[in-house]
Design an enzyme around this catalytic site. Structure first.
Site, PDB file in Angstrom:
ATOM      1  N   ARG A 237      29.304  30.351  22.690  1.00 22.86           N
ATOM      2  CA  ARG A 237      29.354  30.026  24.167  1.00 22.86           C
ATOM      3  C   ARG A 237      27.814  30.627  24.921  1.00 22.86           C
ATOM      4  NH1 ARG A 237      34.126  32.404  24.170  1.00 22.86           N
ATOM      5  NH2 ARG A 237      33.848  34.030  25.574  1.00 22.86           N
TER       6      ARG A 237
ATOM      7  N   HIS B  93      34.711  32.617  42.122  1.00 27.14           N
ATOM      8  CA  HIS B  93      33.511  33.424  42.544  1.00 27.14           C
ATOM      9  C   HIS B  93      32.251  33.137  41.534  1.00 27.14           C
ATOM     10  CE1 HIS B  93      30.707  36.622  43.683  1.00 27.14           C
ATOM     11  NE2 HIS B  93      31.547  36.858  44.699  1.00 27.14           N
TER      12      HIS B  93
ATOM     13  N   TYR C  37      25.711  28.533  27.516  1.00 31.55           N
ATOM     14  CA  TYR C  37      25.074  29.214  28.789  1.00 31.55           C
ATOM     15  C   TYR C  37      23.771  29.024  28.968  1.00 31.55           C
ATOM     16  CZ  TYR C  37      29.785  31.209  29.080  1.00 31.55           C
ATOM     17  OH  TYR C  37      31.045  31.227  29.096  1.00 31.55           O
TER      18      TYR C  37
ATOM     19  N   VAL D 117      31.589  36.230  39.436  1.00 35.38           N
ATOM     20  CA  VAL D 117      32.845  36.909  38.550  1.00 35.38           C
ATOM     21  C   VAL D 117      33.041  36.340  37.226  1.00 35.38           C
ATOM     22  CG1 VAL D 117      35.030  37.680  38.721  1.00 35.38           C
ATOM     23  CG2 VAL D 117      33.598  37.638  40.830  1.00 35.38           C
TER      24      VAL D 117
ATOM     25  N   ALA E  20      39.928  34.685  41.009  1.00 38.19           N
ATOM     26  CA  ALA E  20      41.316  34.579  40.646  1.00 38.19           C
ATOM     27  C   ALA E  20      41.613  35.920  40.838  1.00 38.19           C
ATOM     28  CB  ALA E  20      41.245  34.229  38.838  1.00 38.19           C
TER      29      ALA E  20
ATOM     30  N   GLN F  12      40.271  36.743  30.496  1.00 44.91           N
ATOM     31  CA  GLN F  12      40.135  36.086  29.360  1.00 44.91           C
ATOM     32  C   GLN F  12      41.101  36.411  28.096  1.00 44.91           C
ATOM     33  OE1 GLN F  12      35.765  34.086  30.385  1.00 44.91           O
ATOM     34  NE2 GLN F  12      35.608  36.013  29.060  1.00 44.91           N
TER      35      GLN F  12
ATOM     36  N   TYR G  22      33.057  27.633  39.554  1.00 43.21           N
ATOM     37  CA  TYR G  22      34.462  27.541  40.303  1.00 43.21           C
ATOM     38  C   TYR G  22      34.797  28.864  40.415  1.00 43.21           C
ATOM     39  CZ  TYR G  22      37.231  29.104  36.137  1.00 43.21           C
ATOM     40  OH  TYR G  22      37.759  29.771  35.167  1.00 43.21           O
TER      41      TYR G  22
ATOM     42  N   SER H 231      44.904  31.947  31.940  1.00 45.51           N
ATOM     43  CA  SER H 231      45.806  33.351  32.010  1.00 45.51           C
ATOM     44  C   SER H 231      44.972  34.382  32.287  1.00 45.51           C
ATOM     45  CB  SER H 231      46.736  33.109  30.808  1.00 45.51           C
ATOM     46  OG  SER H 231      47.480  32.018  30.839  1.00 45.51           O
ATOM     47  N   THR H 232      45.516  35.453  33.173  1.00 42.05           N
ATOM     48  CA  THR H 232      44.916  36.677  33.325  1.00 42.05           C
ATOM     49  C   THR H 232      46.057  37.574  33.272  1.00 42.05           C
ATOM     50  OG1 THR H 232      43.314  35.917  35.139  1.00 42.05           O
ATOM     51  CG2 THR H 232      43.906  38.316  35.156  1.00 42.05           C
TER      52      THR H 232
ATOM     53  N   ALA I 103      46.809  31.541  38.847  1.00 42.85           N
ATOM     54  CA  ALA I 103      46.726  31.036  40.149  1.00 42.85           C
ATOM     55  C   ALA I 103      47.047  29.690  40.505  1.00 42.85           C
ATOM     56  CB  ALA I 103      45.326  31.562  40.978  1.00 42.85           C
TER      57      ALA I 103
HETATM   58  C1  LIG Z   1      34.774  32.465  32.874  1.00 42.82           C
HETATM   59  S1  LIG Z   1      35.982  33.413  33.799  1.00 42.82           S
HETATM   60  C2  LIG Z   1      35.740  32.566  35.357  1.00 42.82           C
HETATM   61  C3  LIG Z   1      36.426  33.421  36.275  1.00 42.82           C
HETATM   62  C4  LIG Z   1      35.919  32.780  37.848  1.00 42.82           C
HETATM   63  N1  LIG Z   1      34.481  32.753  38.040  1.00 42.82           N
HETATM   64  C5  LIG Z   1      36.517  33.434  39.078  1.00 42.82           C
HETATM   65  O1  LIG Z   1      36.165  33.798  40.093  1.00 42.82           O
HETATM   66  O2  LIG Z   1      37.934  33.782  39.060  1.00 42.82           O
HETATM   67  C6  LIG Z   1      37.440  32.756  33.145  1.00 42.82           C
HETATM   68  C7  LIG Z   1      38.559  33.519  33.405  1.00 42.82           C
HETATM   69  O3  LIG Z   1      39.100  33.763  34.841  1.00 42.82           O
HETATM   70  C8  LIG Z   1      40.592  33.977  35.001  1.00 42.82           C
HETATM   71  N2  LIG Z   1      41.152  32.665  35.776  1.00 42.82           N
HETATM   72  C9  LIG Z   1      40.284  31.615  35.837  1.00 42.82           C
HETATM   73  N3  LIG Z   1      41.278  30.808  36.612  1.00 42.82           N
HETATM   74  C10 LIG Z   1      42.266  31.405  36.739  1.00 42.82           C
HETATM   75  C11 LIG Z   1      43.474  31.122  37.506  1.00 42.82           C
HETATM   76  N4  LIG Z   1      43.562  29.957  38.155  1.00 42.82           N
HETATM   77  N5  LIG Z   1      44.449  31.978  37.473  1.00 42.82           N
HETATM   78  C12 LIG Z   1      44.440  33.090  37.094  1.00 42.82           C
HETATM   79  N6  LIG Z   1      43.221  33.600  36.283  1.00 42.82           N
HETATM   80  C13 LIG Z   1      42.046  32.858  36.293  1.00 42.82           C
HETATM   81  C14 LIG Z   1      40.932  33.941  33.628  1.00 42.82           C
HETATM   82  O4  LIG Z   1      41.128  35.314  33.229  1.00 42.82           O
HETATM   83  C15 LIG Z   1      40.194  33.041  32.657  1.00 42.82           C
HETATM   84  O5  LIG Z   1      40.114  33.555  31.528  1.00 42.82           O
END
Ligand SMILES: C[S@@+](CC[C@H](N)C(=O)[O-])C[C@H]1O[C@@H](n2cnc3c(N)ncnc32)[C@H](O)[C@@H]1O
Length: 257
Positions: free
Chosen positions: A65, A93, A69, A96, A123, A165, A91, A234-235, A206
């Site tokens: 990845r 923040h 990036y 984050v 998230a 993640q 997408y 999933s978180t 979410a």
């Molecule tokens: C690369 S990160 C991006 C996070 C994103 N920038 C944010 O502000 O939430 C991807 C991770 O964010 C979390 N994530 C992203 N979308 C989500 C959602 N709809 N519900 C719960 N966790 C989410 C998961 O842990 C996922 O593996």
């Protein structure tokens, strides 16, 4: 056209509704909009806000990845170097758990271009709302799941634990459905050293398309985590264990007793 600048904004998690007014204004006034959002509806909507909007490359043929990036960063910088005021949209923040956004800001600043990031709804912000977690109550620890394991991060089970993640544990490449099973088993084993195996944990997603969708909240005992239905978004949330010890001497020193 100016001398080139970079503004990175986030869409939030839910389609359209989470975008801040500030982010919308930057998108509308940019000379060039580049976006890294997966769903076609958001992409179309971004094009309606600014017809220059174009998807960033997301090359899943790379081994890692991190290479993809780098390509994203270079694509953003190429437009900034042309002297355009660029708005890059990610997408959630944008700062984050988002490696290329911080890298692009650093690179632009090193090359002398003004660069800024605007906050968005992550998230974790949605999790606070949907699961009723106030991080002010007992604290909140948030780690990337692979980092948590390979660095043996220290944490306090009497404080909330959020692991991001969980579908990507040990995976330096790209998401594979079912590719997470081994990592999830290892994570469960490690967590069992600090939590009982019947401890309730939550796999959280979410809602992305509010108000059509509801969040997905899977509650299950820790020992069943490897069999949970996990997706790319999933978180894992582990609620705090009953209250931490209160240091009475410290309370007296603080004038609280
Ligand atoms: C690369 S990160 C991006 C996070 C994103 N920038 C944010 O502000 O939430 C991807 C991770 O964010 C979390 N994530 C992203 N979308 C989500 C959602 N709809 N519900 C719960 N966790 C989410 C998961 O842990 C996922 O593996």
């Amino acid at each position: 056209m100016g001398t080139g600048s970079l503004t990175i904004v986030g869409t939030g998690i839910q389609l359209v509704g989470h975008l801040t007014l500030a982010a919308q204004a930057w998108i509308q006034q940019a000379d060039k909009v580049l976006f890294a959002v997966a769903d076609p509806l958001t992409a179309e909507w971004l094009r309606s806000l600014n017809p220059t909007a174009e998807a960033l490359p997301y090359n899943t043929k790379n081994q890692r990845r991190s290479e993809t990036y780098q390509e994203i960063v270079q694509r953003i910088l190429a437009e900034v170097r042309l002297g355009l005021n660029v708005c890059a949209v990610f997408y959630g923040h944008p700062g984050v758990f988002a490696t290329p956004t911080h890298a692009a800001i650093r690179q632009a600043q090193e090359e002398g271009f003004p660069a800024q990031m605007l906050p968005g709804i992550s998230a974790e912000d949605c999790l606070f709302a949907d699961l009723g977690l106030d991080p002010g109550k007992s604290g909140c620890q948030s780690f990337e799941a692979t980092d948590f394991l390979i660095r043996r991060r220290k944490f306090d089970p009497t404080s909330a634990l959020i692991l991001w993640q969980i579908a990507m544990i040990g995976n330096l490449g790209f998401y594979q459905p079912d590719g997470y099973l081994q990592g999830l088993s290892v994570l469960t084993e490690v967590l069992t050293a600090d939590y009982s195996s019947d401890r309730e944990v939550i796999v959280y997603e979410a809602a992305v398309y509010y108000p059509v969708c509801q969040p997905v909240i899977q509650k299950l005992p820790l020992c069943q985590l490897p069999t949970a239905k996990i997706t790319e978004i999933s978180t894992l949330y582990i609620p705090p264990q009953p209250s931490a010890f209160v240091d009475r001497e410290m309370m007296i020193r603080l004038g609280m007793a």
